[in-house]
Design a protein around this motif. Structure first.
Motif, mmCIF file in Angstrom:
data_model
loop_
_atom_site.group_PDB
_atom_site.id
_atom_site.type_symbol
_atom_site.label_atom_id
_atom_site.label_comp_id
_atom_site.label_asym_id
_atom_site.label_seq_id
_atom_site.Cartn_x
_atom_site.Cartn_y
_atom_site.Cartn_z
ATOM 1 N N TRP A 54 -1.026 0.097 1.046
ATOM 2 C CA TRP A 54 -0.556 1.255 -0.696
ATOM 3 C C TRP A 54 -0.146 2.644 -0.018
ATOM 4 C CZ3 TRP A 54 -3.682 5.950 -0.953
ATOM 5 C CH2 TRP A 54 -3.828 6.868 -2.351
ATOM 6 N N PHE A 55 -0.198 3.419 0.885
ATOM 7 C CA PHE A 55 0.769 4.184 2.306
ATOM 8 C C PHE A 55 2.047 4.014 1.962
ATOM 9 C CE2 PHE A 55 -3.116 5.887 4.404
ATOM 10 C CZ PHE A 55 -3.946 6.936 3.545
ATOM 11 N N THR A 58 2.517 2.811 -2.554
ATOM 12 C CA THR A 58 2.576 3.567 -3.404
ATOM 13 C C THR A 58 3.278 5.060 -3.006
ATOM 14 O OG1 THR A 58 0.542 2.794 -3.681
ATOM 15 C CG2 THR A 58 1.055 4.563 -4.893
ATOM 16 N N TRP A 59 2.982 5.855 -1.800
ATOM 17 C CA TRP A 59 3.334 7.153 -1.442
ATOM 18 C C TRP A 59 4.567 7.214 -0.520
ATOM 19 C CZ3 TRP A 59 -0.846 10.719 0.875
ATOM 20 C CH2 TRP A 59 -1.873 10.908 -0.219
ATOM 21 N N GLU A 60 5.900 6.011 -0.094
ATOM 22 C CA GLU A 60 6.790 5.481 0.420
ATOM 23 C C GLU A 60 6.717 6.555 1.524
ATOM 24 O OE1 GLU A 60 9.692 6.348 -3.016
ATOM 25 O OE2 GLU A 60 9.017 4.455 -3.805
ATOM 26 N N LEU A 61 5.680 6.033 2.401
ATOM 27 C CA LEU A 61 5.328 6.689 4.022
ATOM 28 C C LEU A 61 6.270 5.496 4.677
ATOM 29 C CD1 LEU A 61 2.111 8.224 3.996
ATOM 30 C CD2 LEU A 61 4.139 9.555 3.479
ATOM 31 N N GLY A 66 2.382 6.009 7.500
ATOM 32 C CA GLY A 66 1.275 5.369 7.614
ATOM 33 C C GLY A 66 0.249 4.596 7.660
#
Length: 297
Positions: A54-55, A58-61, A66
């Protein structure tokens, strides 16, 4: 006899066996500290993998960021879980606490399906080169990372229990909770630390396996697959957990080779560890390195 294929499978088995050993250590860590067998251990892998995914999506880390966020999340998750759910169960019959962990397992599985669905979700590309050639054999880069991390965790566990203040406190608590408390050790803090470490280490394993196979609810099955390694090595032995994990990893991959070459059963890879578990327990009921309990009657 296809020696190249056998060598490839055994090398994979050694690498994945080290990962099994790391997860098995989490079982042992919780059992030694709290006398509880955590049947939600596989769900820790699943939660860690989904959180990292998800990191990254969604956050595109970046993967490293992440991954570190995931470890921080799982640390807090393990502490909260022990404090809110399991600490009130202190003093209750062991079977009641075990049933709570089984209930947590079902709850986490249902929650992950509700939030992320049931389809396999691949991780974003983590490594530029997916495979590395070693001694003429192609190994996935994620497996190399897995081996390095597994060895690092094993060395870290050895140092933690032998040299660190918290590790010595955990060993004292595992030996006798009342004596440890009389020496000024906070047993509740030791319990919370054990669950936090278990959650973090399991998340590492879940992320590695997720990178290789994608993330889905089948990740939780790793907890069941690792359980034979725990029993094989001895439920209260860290060294036994490592040895048991490596044995199960090698056995699985040898069973896959034997099944493909000779037996043609189709699922020998899955069931072989459990057959060996039954045989070993018939010979050594406490496992290879487990401590025998002697009670006077």
């Amino acid at each position: 006899m296809n020696w190249d294929l056998l060598s490839q499978l055994l090398l994979n088995g050694l690498i994945i066996g080290c990962l099994y050993g790391v997860v098995a250590m989490c079982f042992v860590l919780i059992y030694k500290s709290t006398q509880i067998v955590n049947f939600a251990q596989g769900e820790f892998l699943l939660i860690g993998a989904w959180v990292c995914w998800w990191f990254l999506t969604t956050w595109e880390l970046p993967f490293v960021i992440g991954f570190l966020f995931t470890l921080a999340f799982m640390t807090v998750f393990g502490i909260i879980l022990q404090t809110v759910v399991l600490r009130p169960m202190i003093g209750e019959p062991i079977i009641s606490v075990i049933m709570v962990t089984i209930g947590l397992s079902l709850f986490f599985q249902a929650g992950m399906k509700w939030m992320f669905g049931v389809d396999v979700q691949p991780f974003p590309q983590v490594f530029e080169q997916e495979n590395v050639e070693i001694f003429g054999m192609m190994i996935q880069t994620a497996y190399i990372m897995s081996l390095v991390i597994s060895l690092f965790i094993m060395v870290g566990f050895a140092w933690f229990f032998k040299s660190s203040k918290h590790g010595l406190a955990m060993r004292a608590t595992a030996f006798d909770q009342q004596v440890a408390q009389s020496l000024g050790i906070s047993v509740k803090h030791v319990f919370a630390m054990a669950w936090a470490i278990s959650a973090v280490v399991s998340a590492v394993a879940g992320v590695v396996i997720g990178i290789v196979n994608g993330v889905s609810d089948t990740l939780a099955f790793i907890g069941i697959k690792v359980f034979p390694a725990v029993i094989l090595g001895g439920l209260d032995s860290i060294i036994g957990a490592i040895v048991g994990g490596i044995i199960i990893g090698l056995l699985e991959n040898f069973a896959e080779y034997a099944d493909g070459q000779w037996f043609q059963v189709g699922n020998l890879y899955t069931i072989a560890p459990f057959y060996v578990l039954v045989i070993i327990l018939m010979i050594k009921p406490y496992g290879l390195f487990g401590t025998k309990d002697i009670e006077r009657v």
